[in-house]
Design a protein around this motif. Structure first.
Motif: not given
Length: 262
Positions: A12, A37, A65, A256-257
């Motif tokens: 992230d 992200t 986001v 990726q968050s």
């Protein structure tokens, strides 16, 4: 190692944003949102105001986001980076207050708050002092136990969060140097902030791929890396973000968050 057994990495990429105030704009927010992200949005104590908070939330939603509250100490003049003599109860109260403020704005804009990351001195104090760590964790849990706590990797803060029942994201930093105990080098010391984007990327890749960094004294430090921070208020922030994304792409690291990896 065969291609079929190649190790894959996910990280992230978070940034502290919404840190303008009044007539002073949050200069890099619109550009930074394109590369991160997760956004940690100031809640009015160390920076930010209701309008800046709303604008940052709108930008985050437009770019997909994840949105996090970024509560700090009540110190606009010092940007929340000076220690204040606060009690655990005061920390609990101010964290609840600031989460509540941003959460209302996020809800009004049709979004959902994903995480909480303390700012500056509050972050460092909670990372090192168990009573303050417990106060932060309890505040987050009492507001919403589904919120993710972003905290310094393997610190009192992440431990308190996990013991409280929160999901925690262990955070590492691309643009800061470390001390031997795994804490961040105080900003008043030379070299505390890494200005060179290539050096940021080298440190980030090592932390993500090998779970370690080198302290300012030259000793190795073991670090768990769930989320990587770059500071939006540094002049090189956008350059860092671009360089990091290119480096991640080159090394096959997925960005990726944390909230999407449940």
């Amino acid at each position: 190692m065969s291609a079929s057994h190649k190790v894959s990495y996910t990280i992230d990429l978070n940034c502290d944003l919404g840190e303008g105030f009044g007539a002073y704009p949050s200069a890099s927010d619109a550009q930074m949102m394109k590369y991160i992200t997760s956004a940690n949005i100031a809640c009015g104590f160390h920076a930010g105001d209701p309008s800046k908070m709303r604008e940052a939330v709108q930008l985050a939603l437009a770019h997909g986001v994840s949105i996090g509250a970024h509560p700090g100490l009540p110190d606009l003049i010092g940007f929340g980076r000076r220690e204040l003599a606060v009690t655990a109860q005061e920390v609990y109260d101010m964290v609840v207050y600031q989460i509540g403020a941003l959460s209302a704005i996020v809800k009004a804009e049709g979004g959902k708050l994903s995480h909480v990351k303390p700012h500056g001195a509050l972050y460092n104090m909670a990372a090192e002092r168990e009573p303050l760590a417990k106060a932060v964790a309890e505040a987050i849990y009492r507001v919403d136990p589904e919120l993710i706590l972003y905290g310094l990797a393997s610190s009192h803060l992440t431990l308190a969060g996990e013991l409280t029942g929160l999901r925690c994201a262990h955070e590492v930093f691309a643009d800061r140097t470390y001390e031997g105990g795994g804490t961040l080098t105080p900003r008043h010391l030379p070299g505390a902030v890494i200005r060179d984007s290539a050096a940021c990327a080298r440190q980030a890749l090592r932390m993500i791929q090998y779970g370690e960094a080198t302290s300012r004294e030259g000793t190795p430090i073991k670090l768990k890396a769930d989320t990587l921070c770059i500071h939006g208020d540094t002049p090189e922030a956008l350059e860092h973000a671009l360089f990091l994304r290119e480096s991640f792409k080159k090394h096959g690291i997925k960005v990726q968050s944390v909230g999407e990896t449940k």
